[in-house]
Design a protein around this motif. Structure first.
Motif, PDB file in Angstrom:
ATOM      1  N   PRO A   1      37.886  26.219  47.885  1.00  0.00           N
ATOM      2  CA  PRO A   1      39.414  25.531  47.760  1.00  0.00           C
ATOM      3  C   PRO A   1      38.931  23.686  48.076  1.00  0.00           C
ATOM      4  O   PRO A   1      38.114  23.490  48.065  1.00  0.00           O
ATOM      5  N   GLY A   2      40.100  23.609  47.912  1.00  0.00           N
ATOM      6  CA  GLY A   2      40.179  21.777  48.157  1.00  0.00           C
ATOM      7  C   GLY A   2      39.722  21.638  49.572  1.00  0.00           C
ATOM      8  O   GLY A   2      39.467  22.264  50.496  1.00  0.00           O
ATOM      9  N   TYR A   3      39.768  20.252  49.821  1.00  0.00           N
ATOM     10  CA  TYR A   3      39.261  19.740  51.416  1.00  0.00           C
ATOM     11  C   TYR A   3      40.313  20.098  52.133  1.00  0.00           C
ATOM     12  O   TYR A   3      41.408  19.261  52.065  1.00  0.00           O
ATOM     13  N   ALA A   4      40.110  20.799  53.235  1.00  0.00           N
ATOM     14  CA  ALA A   4      41.065  21.134  54.124  1.00  0.00           C
ATOM     15  C   ALA A   4      40.971  20.481  55.594  1.00  0.00           C
ATOM     16  O   ALA A   4      41.888  20.387  56.318  1.00  0.00           O
ATOM     17  N   GLY A   5      39.891  19.727  55.391  1.00  0.00           N
ATOM     18  CA  GLY A   5      39.810  18.776  56.750  1.00  0.00           C
ATOM     19  C   GLY A   5      39.720  19.746  57.994  1.00  0.00           C
ATOM     20  O   GLY A   5      39.423  20.673  58.025  1.00  0.00           O
ATOM     21  N   ASN A   6      40.588  19.633  58.936  1.00  0.00           N
ATOM     22  CA  ASN A   6      40.611  20.346  60.197  1.00  0.00           C
ATOM     23  C   ASN A   6      41.796  21.487  60.432  1.00  0.00           C
ATOM     24  O   ASN A   6      42.015  22.275  61.193  1.00  0.00           O
ATOM     25  N   ARG A   7      42.280  21.815  59.063  1.00  0.00           N
ATOM     26  CA  ARG A   7      43.426  22.745  59.030  1.00  0.00           C
ATOM     27  C   ARG A   7      43.144  24.018  58.440  1.00  0.00           C
ATOM     28  O   ARG A   7      43.790  24.837  58.946  1.00  0.00           O
ATOM     29  N   VAL A   8      42.274  24.149  57.599  1.00  0.00           N
ATOM     30  CA  VAL A   8      42.107  25.578  57.091  1.00  0.00           C
ATOM     31  C   VAL A   8      40.655  25.643  56.919  1.00  0.00           C
ATOM     32  O   VAL A   8      40.079  24.722  56.567  1.00  0.00           O
ATOM     33  N   GLN A   9      40.019  26.944  57.205  1.00  0.00           N
ATOM     34  CA  GLN A   9      38.738  27.083  56.875  1.00  0.00           C
ATOM     35  C   GLN A   9      38.496  27.119  55.495  1.00  0.00           C
ATOM     36  O   GLN A   9      38.960  27.653  54.632  1.00  0.00           O
ATOM     37  N   GLU A  10      37.574  26.420  55.062  1.00  0.00           N
ATOM     38  CA  GLU A  10      37.233  26.127  53.411  1.00  0.00           C
ATOM     39  C   GLU A  10      36.143  27.467  53.247  1.00  0.00           C
ATOM     40  O   GLU A  10      35.152  27.589  53.680  1.00  0.00           O
ATOM     41  N   LYS A  11      36.559  28.163  52.237  1.00  0.00           N
ATOM     42  CA  LYS A  11      35.677  29.447  51.897  1.00  0.00           C
ATOM     43  C   LYS A  11      35.232  29.214  50.426  1.00  0.00           C
ATOM     44  O   LYS A  11      35.540  29.160  49.711  1.00  0.00           O
ATOM     45  N   LEU A  12      33.802  29.378  50.633  1.00  0.00           N
ATOM     46  CA  LEU A  12      32.994  29.322  49.509  1.00  0.00           C
ATOM     47  C   LEU A  12      32.679  30.645  48.762  1.00  0.00           C
ATOM     48  O   LEU A  12      32.697  31.675  49.667  1.00  0.00           O
ATOM     49  N   GLU A  13      32.771  30.634  47.704  1.00  0.00           N
ATOM     50  CA  GLU A  13      32.656  31.808  46.991  1.00  0.00           C
ATOM     51  C   GLU A  13      31.133  31.665  45.870  1.00  0.00           C
ATOM     52  O   GLU A  13      31.281  30.805  45.157  1.00  0.00           O
ATOM     53  N   GLN A  14      30.494  32.628  46.022  1.00  0.00           N
ATOM     54  CA  GLN A  14      29.165  32.500  44.833  1.00  0.00           C
ATOM     55  C   GLN A  14      29.732  33.647  43.817  1.00  0.00           C
ATOM     56  O   GLN A  14      30.423  34.546  44.116  1.00  0.00           O
ATOM     57  N   HIS A  15      29.227  33.041  42.577  1.00  0.00           N
ATOM     58  CA  HIS A  15      29.556  33.937  41.510  1.00  0.00           C
ATOM     59  C   HIS A  15      28.423  34.231  40.693  1.00  0.00           C
ATOM     60  O   HIS A  15      27.826  33.389  40.011  1.00  0.00           O
ATOM     61  N   GLU A  16      28.147  35.463  40.701  1.00  0.00           N
ATOM     62  CA  GLU A  16      27.200  35.985  40.117  1.00  0.00           C
ATOM     63  C   GLU A  16      27.587  37.357  39.390  1.00  0.00           C
ATOM     64  O   GLU A  16      27.542  38.454  40.276  1.00  0.00           O
ATOM     65  N   PRO A  17      27.631  37.671  38.396  1.00  0.00           N
ATOM     66  CA  PRO A  17      27.282  36.542  37.153  1.00  0.00           C
ATOM     67  C   PRO A  17      28.791  35.273  37.280  1.00  0.00           C
ATOM     68  O   PRO A  17      29.710  35.517  37.982  1.00  0.00           O
ATOM     69  N   PRO A  18      28.385  34.272  36.519  1.00  0.00           N
ATOM     70  CA  PRO A  18      29.256  33.194  36.705  1.00  0.00           C
ATOM     71  C   PRO A  18      30.601  33.379  36.093  1.00  0.00           C
ATOM     72  O   PRO A  18      30.809  34.262  35.422  1.00  0.00           O
ATOM     73  N   LEU A  19      31.783  32.508  36.583  1.00  0.00           N
ATOM     74  CA  LEU A  19      33.036  32.517  35.818  1.00  0.00           C
ATOM     75  C   LEU A  19      32.894  31.536  34.736  1.00  0.00           C
ATOM     76  O   LEU A  19      32.142  30.686  34.790  1.00  0.00           O
ATOM     77  N   LEU A  20      33.689  31.843  33.783  1.00  0.00           N
ATOM     78  CA  LEU A  20      33.661  31.181  32.521  1.00  0.00           C
ATOM     79  C   LEU A  20      35.163  30.793  32.194  1.00  0.00           C
ATOM     80  O   LEU A  20      35.854  31.909  32.069  1.00  0.00           O
ATOM     81  N   PHE A  21      35.564  29.460  31.989  1.00  0.00           N
ATOM     82  CA  PHE A  21      36.915  29.099  31.463  1.00  0.00           C
ATOM     83  C   PHE A  21      36.844  28.595  30.293  1.00  0.00           C
ATOM     84  O   PHE A  21      35.875  27.428  30.070  1.00  0.00           O
ATOM     85  N   ASN A  22      37.744  28.543  29.273  1.00  0.00           N
ATOM     86  CA  ASN A  22      37.992  27.782  28.118  1.00  0.00           C
ATOM     87  C   ASN A  22      38.986  26.576  28.407  1.00  0.00           C
ATOM     88  O   ASN A  22      40.194  26.861  28.584  1.00  0.00           O
ATOM     89  N   LEU A  23      38.660  25.411  28.586  1.00  0.00           N
ATOM     90  CA  LEU A  23      39.464  24.529  29.175  1.00  0.00           C
ATOM     91  C   LEU A  23      40.456  24.060  28.037  1.00  0.00           C
ATOM     92  O   LEU A  23      41.622  23.308  28.332  1.00  0.00           O
ATOM     93  N   ALA A  24      40.084  24.495  26.851  1.00  0.00           N
ATOM     94  CA  ALA A  24      41.129  23.786  26.010  1.00  0.00           C
ATOM     95  C   ALA A  24      42.312  24.763  25.788  1.00  0.00           C
ATOM     96  O   ALA A  24      43.518  24.051  25.832  1.00  0.00           O
ATOM     97  N   SER A  25      42.121  26.071  26.088  1.00  0.00           N
ATOM     98  CA  SER A  25      43.204  26.767  26.113  1.00  0.00           C
ATOM     99  C   SER A  25      43.726  27.477  27.356  1.00  0.00           C
ATOM    100  O   SER A  25      45.069  27.538  27.867  1.00  0.00           O
ATOM    101  N   ASP A  26      43.123  26.957  28.536  1.00  0.00           N
ATOM    102  CA  ASP A  26      43.414  27.365  29.798  1.00  0.00           C
ATOM    103  C   ASP A  26      42.838  26.068  30.845  1.00  0.00           C
ATOM    104  O   ASP A  26      41.806  26.335  31.455  1.00  0.00           O
ATOM    105  N   PRO A  27      43.550  25.070  30.551  1.00  0.00           N
ATOM    106  CA  PRO A  27      43.097  23.943  31.720  1.00  0.00           C
ATOM    107  C   PRO A  27      43.440  24.321  32.918  1.00  0.00           C
ATOM    108  O   PRO A  27      42.371  23.711  33.925  1.00  0.00           O
ATOM    109  N   GLY A  28      44.188  25.154  33.298  1.00  0.00           N
ATOM    110  CA  GLY A  28      44.411  25.512  34.771  1.00  0.00           C
ATOM    111  C   GLY A  28      43.438  26.653  35.515  1.00  0.00           C
ATOM    112  O   GLY A  28      43.583  27.091  36.530  1.00  0.00           O
ATOM    113  N   GLU A  29      42.382  26.750  34.528  1.00  0.00           N
ATOM    114  CA  GLU A  29      41.290  27.736  35.004  1.00  0.00           C
ATOM    115  C   GLU A  29      41.834  29.294  35.399  1.00  0.00           C
ATOM    116  O   GLU A  29      41.490  29.355  36.880  1.00  0.00           O
TER     117      GLU A  29
END
Ligand code: MG
Length: 469
Positions: free
Chosen positions: A408-436
């Motif tokens: 997620p976005g840069y939380a500074g000291n307010r929220v814990q930033e949670k990283l997620e690994q994707h195996e298999p990876p995620l794929l988005f078509n930005l032309a039809s789905d710019p909001g991913e």
């Protein structure tokens, strides 16, 4: 008679050659001025010409109407320091040691590092071509004890802040824990630099945009007879937000809208100065922002419009930015381009326009945008790499974007930033789905495999620079 005719012919030819050549000589001797205006933490959706419903930006809208608006313009990092390093050097921050890390993403005042001396900035390259060079505004590429100030990296002059405005030593009163809207200015007295000297330790944050603008205008006026490069890096709308009296309380979007309206007016003043000084036909102006909106700041942060997430994230909202190019008579007016482009391309483009040699002793990640800006060039940039700190999180190729990791976005000291690994990876078509929103990896295994090849090739060839902070 024959002799006379021949003599006249020679004279005519001489005059023709002399006078025809004269304007060319002048033109060749006068490469274009280049002005880069960089907002701080302004989102993809924060301008009228990018669809904001209530923030009024008539000057930027006019700039886009007279020039070219990019829908797919990116920065090379989702936070300040690496993004700025990449813009000025044309290189991915991972190559220059300016990427930071998961724990230490931007330079802090106590850091000793900074933009390495062996890197070549746009300012250095253009200064070598005889350009006058100025940095107005925020630097954020050096710690307090580093010598990597703008004046040591190719700029003749610098007027502005060393870091982000929330990193300033805040005088005697402790900073509040959160970045509230309209904080007490006493908490936020700013240290303003003039070249390498402290000019003021209690600069008024309300007057900063106006003072930056005055400085930029003076620089243009003082250098109108020679080529110049102006890097105008605004402090706002990075929090804490301050607008001057003229703009405060005017925008329906509140203080954030006031601050953006004041930036817009500043852009208008720069363009108006170029018009008054008759420099429009020989000046490229490019406007963008260093990273996406700081969403956890709520009303004090901006908007990524239809894009997902914001600052600090490798989702589109963190790294896709408004990008507006303006050069009346040279760039066709009112053009919207969907070509993929990046802030690092401003390095190659600026050097090319200035007639400066493009370095061949290092890997450059920028491309010269001239074919897009001045013609109908297509497909100049193959892929876009999304780094968060020193790790590759995603790659875009064509309209498809593949995520290996997300955060997620840069939380500074307010929220814990949670990283997620994707195996298999995620794929988005930005032309039809710019909001991913809709993962299409299963429907397009061949695209995933193709982008995985791009990742493998990139990572095999990559030589990471020594971390600088
Ligand atoms: Mg920023």
């Amino acid at each position: 008679m024959k002799m006379r005719t021949a003599g006249v012919l020679v004279l005519k030819t001489f005059l023709l050659v002399t006078f025809a050549a004269a304007p060319l000589t002048v033109a060749a001797a006068r490469p274009p001025n280049i002005v880069i205006i960089l907002a701080d933490d302004l989102g993809y959706g924060d301008l009228g010409c990018y669809g904001h419903p209530t923030i009024r930006t008539p000057n930027l809208d006019r700039m886009a109407g007279e020039g070219m608006r990019f829908t797919d313009f990116y920065v090379a990092a989702c936070v300040c320091t690496p993004s700025r390093a990449a813009l000025l050097t044309g290189r991915l921050p991972i190559r220059t040691g300016m990427a930071g890390s998961e724990q230490h993403r931007v330079i802090y005042s106590k850091d000793t590092g900074g933009l390495p001396a062996e890197e070549i900035t746009i300012a250095q390259a253009l200064k070598a071509q005889g350009y006058a060079t100025a940095c107005v505004g925020k630097w954020h590429l050096a710690g307090e004890t580093s010598d990597a100030w703008p004046t040591r990296r190719g700029f003749d002059q610098w007027f502005g802040l060393r870091w982000s405005n929330d990193m300033e030593p805040a005088g005697k009163i402790q900073k509040p824990g959160s970045m509230s809207l309209d904080p007490d200015p006493a908490w936020w007295s700013l240290t303003l630099m003039r070249n390498e000297k402290v000019l003021e330790t209690n600069a008024n944050p309300h007057t900063l945009t106006r003072r930056y603008t005055d400085e930029a205008v003076q620089f243009i006026q003082a250098n109108k007879r020679k080529p110049f490069f102006l890097y105008f890096a605004h402090t706002y709308p990075h929090v804490p937000l301050f607008a001057s009296e003229k703009f405060k309380g005017k925008s329906p979007r509140g203080l954030f809208g006031d601050v953006v309206a004041e930036l817009d007016a500043s852009v208008g003043q720069v363009l108006e100065t170029l018009r008054k000084e008759k420099l429009t036909e020989n000046t490229l102006v490019f406007f963008t922002s260093d990273n996406g909106p700081w969403l956890v700041k709520e009303l004090a942060g901006g908007s990524a419009g239809p894009l997902r997430e914001g600052k600090g994230s490798t989702w589109e909202g963190g790294m896709r930015e408004p990008g507006i190019a303006w050069w009346p008579g040279k760039i066709k007016p009112g053009v919207t381009t969907h070509e993929l482009a990046c802030s690092m391309d401003l390095f190659n483009t600026s050097l090319q326009l200035a007639g400066a040699p493009v370095p061949t002793d290092r890997v450059l990640d920028g491309v010269d945008l001239s074919p897009i800006l001045f013609g109908d060039g297509k497909g100049l940039r193959d892929a876009m790499f999304y780094y968060r700190g020193d790790e590759l999180f995603a790659v875009r190729k064509g309209n498809f974007k593949m995520h290996l990791q997300t955060a997620p976005g840069y939380a500074g000291n307010r929220v814990q930033e949670k990283l997620e690994q994707h195996e298999p990876p995620l794929l988005f078509n930005l032309a039809s789905d710019p909001g991913e929103k809709f993962d299409v990896a299963k429907e397009h295994p061949e695209v995933v495999a193709d982008i995985q090849k791009v990742v493998a090739e990139h990572q095999t060839k990559l030589v990471a620079g020594k971390a600088q902070y």
